[in-house]
Design an enzyme around this catalytic site. Structure first.
Site, PDB file in Angstrom:
ATOM      1  N   ALA A   1       3.752  -0.278  10.486  1.00 66.35           N
ATOM      2  CA  ALA A   1       3.517  -1.718  10.377  1.00 66.35           C
ATOM      3  C   ALA A   1       3.412  -2.150   8.926  1.00 66.35           C
ATOM      4  O   ALA A   1       3.203  -1.342   8.021  1.00 66.35           O
ATOM      5  CB  ALA A   1       2.243  -2.092  11.129  1.00 66.35           C
ATOM      6  N   CYS A   2       3.556  -3.468   8.695  1.00 70.64           N
ATOM      7  CA  CYS A   2       3.308  -4.046   7.382  1.00 70.64           C
ATOM      8  C   CYS A   2       1.793  -4.056   7.127  1.00 70.64           C
ATOM      9  O   CYS A   2       1.026  -4.276   8.056  1.00 70.64           O
ATOM     10  CB  CYS A   2       3.823  -5.484   7.313  1.00 70.64           C
ATOM     11  N   PRO A   3       1.318  -3.815   5.897  1.00 68.29           N
ATOM     12  CA  PRO A   3       2.125  -3.597   4.696  1.00 68.29           C
ATOM     13  C   PRO A   3       2.437  -2.136   4.428  1.00 68.29           C
ATOM     14  O   PRO A   3       2.971  -1.810   3.382  1.00 68.29           O
ATOM     15  CB  PRO A   3       1.214  -4.150   3.597  1.00 68.29           C
TER      16      PRO A   3
END
Length: 785
Positions: free
Chosen positions: A723-725
């Site tokens: 997932a981000c970040p």
């Protein structure tokens, strides 16, 4: 007005050519950005949406120009104008193909954007009361105009290590913004001669400071000599390798005050030998003859009189007034027909009193000037049609906010949403708001200083806070002094975004209930104690299960996350996340000095091991899902890799397996672990590297047998499911040891990963060679800068 550069037409044509080449993918985003940003054209949070930042030296704009800015913006698809804290005005939400015609139309009316961004001389500020205040030394506006004209026409003004900000103060003994800009000129009269006290090296953002006094007095004809000398000094001594340490003040930090001032004065002496003092061009009449017959006020007399008391001030010129117009958060909605009709009526009416009747203020408002007192009823009636805030107290319409994460790529918090929440809280309160008309509340959506939080009575700068999960928060700043002895406000603690409005109301109530002097005096004494008490009360944030509101930012309809901060700033707030654990370690160590209970001491020591283990995981792209994960990931990413000595493995495993262990017996070992992690952080470079580590292609089941990495890629990583970040952080780590020109191929999930990571990669200066969707994931090939 300042005079536009003679090369502006060529610059606009060049921008249009590069825009076409960029859209045809003949040049990279980085190449296009290198030209458009110094031209004052910025890409907003959403890709391919732009803003034009219009220079307005000292906030000066003529009525017909203001009207034409509104019409031009509307004709080219914009719905929003924004007044900045540097007294500029932005046309926002433009498509790229509309930028060139907008710039051409602005040039036709004597306005331009060149120098609105990039490593150049930014919009020069002037006191909003310059020329009309009885307390000023003299009007500094003509000096700012002439200096702007000269500097923006010189090619070397666009080749600086970083931006250079200049401000003028007109008040006798009042430094104003001159004290907190790279170069500040404070008007002064000595023995009947006009001149300036000169400040240098002031500024906000990282390591803010009030400027150093370079000269106590220079004759007014030497302004350009000193400015040119400082520009040359900055160009030759500024840090061109690290943009985060490239402002003028960092030369003082590096060389020391005495040596830096000595060098600058040498440059000034050399400039005096090669240049002559200037003589200002003749200044046109500020208040031409007028014809005004104003109608009687149709509103109740009490409302008109209250408006005059709050928003109208007499000028030093008999019979003339200035009028403050509140503009909430600096935003002017030009998709609202009532607003547009009001601006048309207002500019048409005040044009009869001359060109010098409007200024944008550094509090993001509008100030009319040179208005005959007999015209006040007509002005009131016009404003009453489209500015409802004129019926509210001054403070509620003058809360300063940067644009924040709504449009800014550096934004962490939704600062405009917070400003609106504070305003509503104050309007609902029973506070005597008219006693607070001079109070300054400033909000920045990140640690940078666009909202000028360090120059406020009460200031806030956005940051990421965390308990078991991250939530939006702010650092609190108190009590700036803007007088003969300028001083920045002091950071005193953190608070969740959700609690800020109530905190502000309670602090102001305490001031009104107990103090008789100024708010600044109060905040320096008993008010500081009250502030710390309130912050301690608000320190306890409910869990997500108990109150989800704390995990939503003001004005947001989705949970707060780093992902929401936008395409080019996946890593925004990364250092805030580190600071949370670093500060937790410091707090626990301090608490251990006074805690009498051994069990409590052991709990504090366990907290240090936990915070030290979690502190730097974000730099490795590691995202723990549980407390056990924190310790396991620390062992895997730091001890196993040799970043942290293997002798600490046992204490970390103990904390993982037995949180109730008596850590007091091993306090020295706990402290040594915390010190080792802190030292590792201090030595981390800008690419998040602790030492050079080679990353090879994992040949396990991450790569489907039916797919092969691109043959032109030197390195490959499958980041699906990350997932981000964290996907961007891992990309940054992978790129760090690679050579310039080498290619990295990564695979990303659809949705937020592909929406965010490419922009962040471009923001680091790398080039996207290929972006291609394959099934339900994306292939991204990156060439290292």
């Amino acid at each position: 007005m300042y005079r536009l550069p003679e090369t502006l037409s060529d610059d606009i044509a060049r921008l249009a050519t590069l825009a076409g080449e960029y859209q045809e993918k003949k040049i990279s985003a980085v190449q296009f950005k290198a030209f458009r940003v110094p031209m004052g054209i910025y890409e907003q949070r959403k890709d391919e949406v732009y803003m034009a930042r219009i220079r307005a030296t000292g906030g000066v704009i003529h009525p017909e120009q203001f009207r034409e800015v509104v019409e031009t913006a509307r004709n080219h698809g914009s719905d929003l104008l924004h007044i900045t804290t540097r007294q500029e005005i932005q046309i926002q939400n433009l498509s790229l193909h509309e930028v060139e015609p907008v710039l051409q139309e602005l040039q036709r009316i004597g306005l331009g954007t060149k120098g609105g961004g990039g490593n150049t001389v930014r919009n020069i500020m002037v006191s909003e009361e310059s020329e009309i205040s009885a307390g000023e030394a003299f009007d500094t506006t003509p000096y700012a105009m002439e200096l702007t004209t000269r500097l923006i026409s010189e090619a070397d003004s666009y080749l600086l290590p970083r931006k250079m900000k200049i401000a003028f103060s007109s008040g006798d003994g009042q430094t104003g913004y001159a004290a907190i800009n790279d170069i500040g000129f404070a008007a002064k009269i000595r023995d009947g001669e006009k001149g300036f006290q000169v400040y240098v090296g002031g500024g906000g953002g990282s390591k803010p400071t009030v400027g150093w006094i370079l000269f106590d007095f220079i004759p007014d004809g030497e302004i350009h000599i000193v400015a040119e000398a400082l520009k040359k000094f900055f160009s030759e001594h500024g840090n061109r390798k690290n943009k985060h340490k490239a402002r003028l003040r960092y030369i003082f930090y590096r060389l020391g005050e005495a040596e830096t001032l000595r060098l600058i004065r040498e440059y000034c002496d050399e400039a005096r030998r090669t240049a002559s003092p200037w003589t200002l061009p003749a200044v046109e009449a500020q208040r031409p003859p007028f014809d005004c017959t104003s109608p009687a006020v149709t509103a109740p007399d009490s409302a008109f009189e209250l408006w005059k008391k709050r928003y109208v001030a007499a000028q030093k010129q008999d019979g003339y007034c200035s009028i403050s117009i509140p503009v909430l958060r600096g935003d002017i909605r030009i998709d609202d027909e009532k607003t547009v009709a009001g601006i048309r009526a207002l500019t048409a009416f005040i044009a009869r009193f001359g060109k010098h009747t409007i200024r944008f203020t550094n509090s993001q408002g509008i100030r009319l000037r040179n208005i005959p007192a007999v015209a006040l009823p007509e002005i009131y009636e016009i404003l009453n049609t489209f500015v409802p805030e004129i019926h509210s107290p001054v403070l509620t319409g003058r809360i300063v906010s940067c644009t924040g994460a709504d449009t800014c790529r550096l934004g962490i918090g939704l600062s405009k949403g917070l400003a609106n929440a504070v305003r509503k809280e104050l309007l609902r309160s029973d506070l005597d708001m008219d006693r607070l008309s001079t109070v300054k509340i400033h909000i920045s959506g990140c640690p940078n200083s666009c909202g000028q939080q360090f120059w406020a009575d009460i200031g806030f700068s956005g940051k990421i806070l965390r308990n078991d999960r991250i939530y939006p928060g702010y650092q609190v700043w108190l009590a700036a002094r803007r007088d003969r002895s300028p001083r920045l406000s002091e950071p005193v603690g953190n608070i969740s975004a959700r609690d800020v409005p109530a905190f502000v109301r309670r602090l102001l109530k305490s001031y009104l209930d107990t103090a008789e002097g100024t708010l600044t005096d109060y905040l320096e004494t008993e008010g500081r104690t009250e502030t710390l008490r309130l912050l301690d009360e608000y320190r306890r944030v409910p869990s997500f299960e108990d109150d989800k509101n704390y995990y939503f930012d003001w004005g947001a309809d989705t949970l707060f996350s780093v992902v929401d901060r936008g395409a080019a700033e996946c890593s925004a707030g990364l250092f805030d996340m580190i600071d949370v654990d670093q500060n937790s370690i410091l707090a626990n160590r301090a608490a251990l000095e006074t805690v009498p209970d051994a069990q409590q001491a052991s709990h504090l020591l366990y907290g240090i091991v936990f915070a030290a283990s979690r502190m730097l995981l974000v730099t490795r792209g590691a995202e723990p899902k549980s407390r056990d994960d924190v310790f396991n990931l620390f062992i895997r990413n730091f001890i196993d890799f040799g970043f942290v000595d293997d002798s600490f493995r046992e204490i970390v495993v103990t904390a993982r397996d037995n949180p109730e262990y008596d850590f007091v017996r091993r306090q020295a070992e706990v402290f040594a672990l915390a010190d080792a992690v802190a030292e590792l952080y201090r030595n981390m470079d800008d690419s998040l590297q602790f030492k050079r580590v080679e990353y090879s292609l994992p040949q396990a089941a991450r790569v489907p047998e039916t797919q092969e990495p691109s043959v032109r890629a030197h390195k490959f990583k499958d980041l699906r499911g990350v997932a981000c970040p964290m996907n961007f952080v891992q990309t940054k780590i992978l790129l760090a040891p690679m050579q310039s020109g080498e290619a990295l191929e990564i695979w990303l999930d659809d949705g937020q990963p592909i929406e965010n990571v490419p922009g962040s990669v471009r923001g680091e200066g790398h080039e996207i060679l290929e972006q291609e969707q394959t099934g339900n994931y994306w292939k991204l090939v990156i060439r290292k800068k």
